[in-house]
Each structure stands twice: as C-alpha cells, then as structure tokens.
Design a protein around this motif. Structure first.
Motif, PDB file in Angstrom:
ATOM      1  N   ASP A 198       0.860  -1.260   0.035  1.00 37.85           N
ATOM      2  CA  ASP A 198       0.024   0.073   0.032  1.00 37.85           C
ATOM      3  C   ASP A 198       0.827   1.225   0.022  1.00 37.85           C
ATOM      4  N   ARG A 199       1.990   1.234   0.321  1.00 37.24           N
ATOM      5  CA  ARG A 199       3.146   2.178   0.377  1.00 37.24           C
ATOM      6  C   ARG A 199       3.592   2.555  -0.999  1.00 37.24           C
ATOM      7  N   ILE A 200       3.201   1.842  -2.117  1.00 38.53           N
ATOM      8  CA  ILE A 200       3.630   1.961  -3.378  1.00 38.53           C
ATOM      9  C   ILE A 200       2.747   2.968  -4.123  1.00 38.53           C
ATOM     10  N   LEU A 201       2.935   3.952  -4.734  1.00 37.58           N
ATOM     11  CA  LEU A 201       2.023   4.937  -5.400  1.00 37.58           C
ATOM     12  C   LEU A 201       2.283   4.746  -6.887  1.00 37.58           C
ATOM     13  N   SER A 202       3.311   4.851  -7.352  1.00 39.24           N
ATOM     14  CA  SER A 202       3.765   4.873  -8.841  1.00 39.24           C
ATOM     15  C   SER A 202       5.078   4.233  -8.984  1.00 39.24           C
ATOM     16  N   ALA A 203       5.307   3.900 -10.586  1.00 42.95           N
ATOM     17  CA  ALA A 203       6.364   2.962 -10.657  1.00 42.95           C
ATOM     18  C   ALA A 203       6.987   3.765 -12.269  1.00 42.95           C
ATOM     19  N   HIS A 204       8.300   3.470 -12.243  1.00 44.28           N
ATOM     20  CA  HIS A 204       8.718   3.620 -13.671  1.00 44.28           C
ATOM     21  C   HIS A 204       9.667   2.519 -13.744  1.00 44.28           C
ATOM     22  N   GLY A 205       9.628   1.759 -14.842  1.00 44.71           N
ATOM     23  CA  GLY A 205      10.710   0.945 -15.201  1.00 44.71           C
ATOM     24  C   GLY A 205      11.338   0.673 -16.568  1.00 44.71           C
ATOM     25  N   THR A 206      12.353   0.316 -16.863  1.00 48.82           N
ATOM     26  CA  THR A 206      13.114   0.035 -18.036  1.00 48.82           C
ATOM     27  C   THR A 206      13.942  -1.276 -18.038  1.00 48.82           C
ATOM     28  N   ALA A 207      13.951  -1.909 -19.367  1.00 53.94           N
ATOM     29  CA  ALA A 207      14.687  -2.989 -19.690  1.00 53.94           C
ATOM     30  C   ALA A 207      14.991  -3.135 -20.839  1.00 53.94           C
ATOM     31  N   PRO A 208      16.351  -3.726 -21.337  1.00 55.26           N
ATOM     32  CA  PRO A 208      16.729  -3.770 -22.836  1.00 55.26           C
ATOM     33  C   PRO A 208      15.786  -5.054 -23.450  1.00 55.26           C
ATOM     34  N   LEU A 209      15.569  -4.546 -24.772  1.00 51.89           N
ATOM     35  CA  LEU A 209      14.803  -5.629 -25.544  1.00 51.89           C
ATOM     36  C   LEU A 209      15.869  -6.609 -26.427  1.00 51.89           C
ATOM     37  N   PRO A 210      15.868  -7.736 -25.957  1.00 49.01           N
ATOM     38  CA  PRO A 210      17.174  -8.486 -26.555  1.00 49.01           C
ATOM     39  C   PRO A 210      16.754  -8.813 -28.018  1.00 49.01           C
TER      40      PRO A 210
END
Length: 314
Positions: A198-210
């Motif tokens: 419940d503490r997590i409001l928003s998120a951003h993530g990146t990962a390389p496309l193999p």
C-alpha cells in the motif's frame, strides 16, 4: 476498475487493426477465441506493446525507447504506471500455470483476477466478478477447446467469454511483453519480502529488449537476462525510510547467490527447472525508492552490462 473489461478494450482495438498489427483472430471449437500474435504470424513490436498493455489491464503506459547495452544500440521497453499493484500483481504477473492434457503455458493478464486461487489475492482484496476474461499465454502451441473450457470453469464464466492472446518467447511480440515486466518483478519480490504494498504509489521501469533468439529456450535466457542484469525500476513510495533501507538490499537480483552469469547457463545447471533456481534471482538489476513524504532517495543493486553483452551478442 474492472481489469478484464479494460483489457478487452485493448484487444478489440488490436483486432480492429489486425492486418496492420500482423495478428489473426481464431474462434475455438465449443466457444472462446484466441489471437495469434506470433505462432503462425509475425506479430511485431507494436503488437508486443499491446500484449503488455493487455497484461497490465491497460493501467500502464508501455513504450519502446532508445537505449544501449555495452555500447551497442539496444531499444528498451519502458513501463510507467500510477496503479502498480493492480496492474502488475493483480493482472500482469504470470501466476497461473495453464496445464490441461498435454498443453502447458504460463498465463498472465486479468483473467487471474477473475480466477483468484493465488495467495497474492488475499493481500489484494479478493477476486474480480467478470462477465468475460482476457489472458495472455507465453506459448508456441494454439490453445485447445479443453484449455478454454478449463479457464472458463476456473473463472466461473462460459467458454464463449474467454479471449486468449498467444505469443512464443522467441518472437518480437513475445519478447516485448516479457521484458515489460521490470516493475512487476520488483513488486513481486517486495511482496515476498513482506513490504507493505500500500506504500507504493507509482512506478517507472525500463529493461533492454534483446535480439529475438533462434528458439524459445534461448529466448527464455535472453529475456530473463534483460530483467536480471538490465532492468532499472524507480518506485515512488510513502512511509518511513528505515524500513526501505532494511528491505532494499534484498530486492535486486544481486541479492541472489545465482547472480553473475547468463540465465541460460544458470538454467542449464538446474536442468532447466525454474523451481530449482534461487527465487531471489528473479528481480530487476537496480531498484530506486523515492520517498515522496521525506524526499529521501534509496538506491540498491547495479546493472551488469558485461553479462548482457554475453547473452545478447555473444
């Protein structure tokens, strides 16, 4: 928010552009349908983005952005969401092992929220009452009528109300939707560690496309490496900083004793059995917590471009 209805909107928009997106819809005998996104058709990058949106119940923006790995150009899959727990854990997480007769696939998407049956839904507040369900299968075989019937029964709906989208791991669309799990892996790890979601409001993530691998087993290695050694996640959280400092070092893949070599080698060492691999490995390479209440920033883990280069270009 009805997660299955949200995903169905994305599916219908995809099918309205089926030729452009290189996908084909197939009715299933005795009810239901599946959309081929990479078995007998090519699919593509745009289709992969749509698959990821379906998995996330359209509660996240998914895009392909410029990037590099070890000095070589390599696009990255970016995920941005203000509803990370619902999008990632109630929908995207591949928590349903679809096994019926000789058919097996890992199931993702909001159909999981209609089925329930996973411990995570006790934390998330129960299951979704759905008139129709949508799921994404990581598989190279077409789902059978028996698979549709099993899913329909588990979700308490008619087979005619089941829609499945299918793409193999070794395909453009399949690779994109798997690599779009940077945020999801971090949240699942935090849940396992007992962090208050419940503490997590928003998120951003990146990962390389193999690069697309020659076969599905090799693709499993590359797509896992993209997360384990190349994913970067930023979580916007509330609450105290002490608990973040306590849990933080346990979150990234560097916390695992299996960390440090391409996943294909790790997988082979365990006779290709996922359940024998250290579960602490399955998380992003780097995670950052930004506390929106205190202004503190906490960073843990690090990228491993040398391992990615061996996996992607070796």
């Amino acid at each position: 928010m009805n997660l299955n209805k949200r995903s169905l909107w994305v599916v219908e928009a995809l099918l309205a552009r089926a030729e452009e997106r290189k996908v084909v819809e197939h009715p299933i005998e005795r009810g239901g349908r599946f959309v081929d996104c990479g078995i007998e058709v090519r699919g593509g990058l745009a289709t992969g983005i749509e698959l990821a949106r379906v998995c996330l119940a359209d509660l996240a923006d998914v895009s392909i952005v410029p990037g590099e790995v070890a000095g070589k150009s390599c696009p990255h899959v970016q995920v941005v969401t203000d509803h990370p727990v619902q999008a990632c854990l109630a929908s995207q997480y591949a928590g349903w092992a679809i096994s019926e007769g000789k058919y097996f696939a890992m199931g993702s998407g909001p159909m999981r929220a209609a089925r329930g049956g996973e411990p995570i839904f006790e934390k998330l507040g129960g299951i979704e009452e759905a008139e129709c369900v949508v799921g994404v299968l990581e598989a190279r075989k077409k789902p059978t009528p028996e698979v549709i019937a099993m899913i329909a029964s588990a979700c308490r709906i008619a087979p005619s109300a089941v829609t499945l989208l299918v793409a193999p791991t070794a395909s453009l669309a399949g690779s994109v939707q798997i690599v779009a799990r940077s945020v999801e892996t971090s949240l699942h790890k935090l849940h396992e560690l007992g962090f208050d979601l419940d503490r997590i409001l928003s998120a951003h993530g990146t990962a390389p496309l193999p690069p697309v691998a020659a076969n599905d087993l090799a693709a499993i290695g590359r797509t896992n490496d993209a997360i384990l050694y190349g994913a970067r996640v930023v979580l916007y959280v509330t609450g105290d900083d002490a608990s973040i400092e306590e849990v933080g070092p346990k979150v990234p893949s560097t916390s695992s004793h299996d960390h440090g070599e391409p996943f294909a080698a790790i997988f082979a060492r365990y006779n290709n059995n996922f359940y024998d691999v250290d579960p602490h490995l399955f998380s992003p390479a780097e995670i950052v917590f930004q506390n929106v209440e205190t202004g503190r920033v906490h960073s843990f883990g690090q990228l491993a471009p040398d391992v990615l280069a061996r996996s992607f270009f070796g």
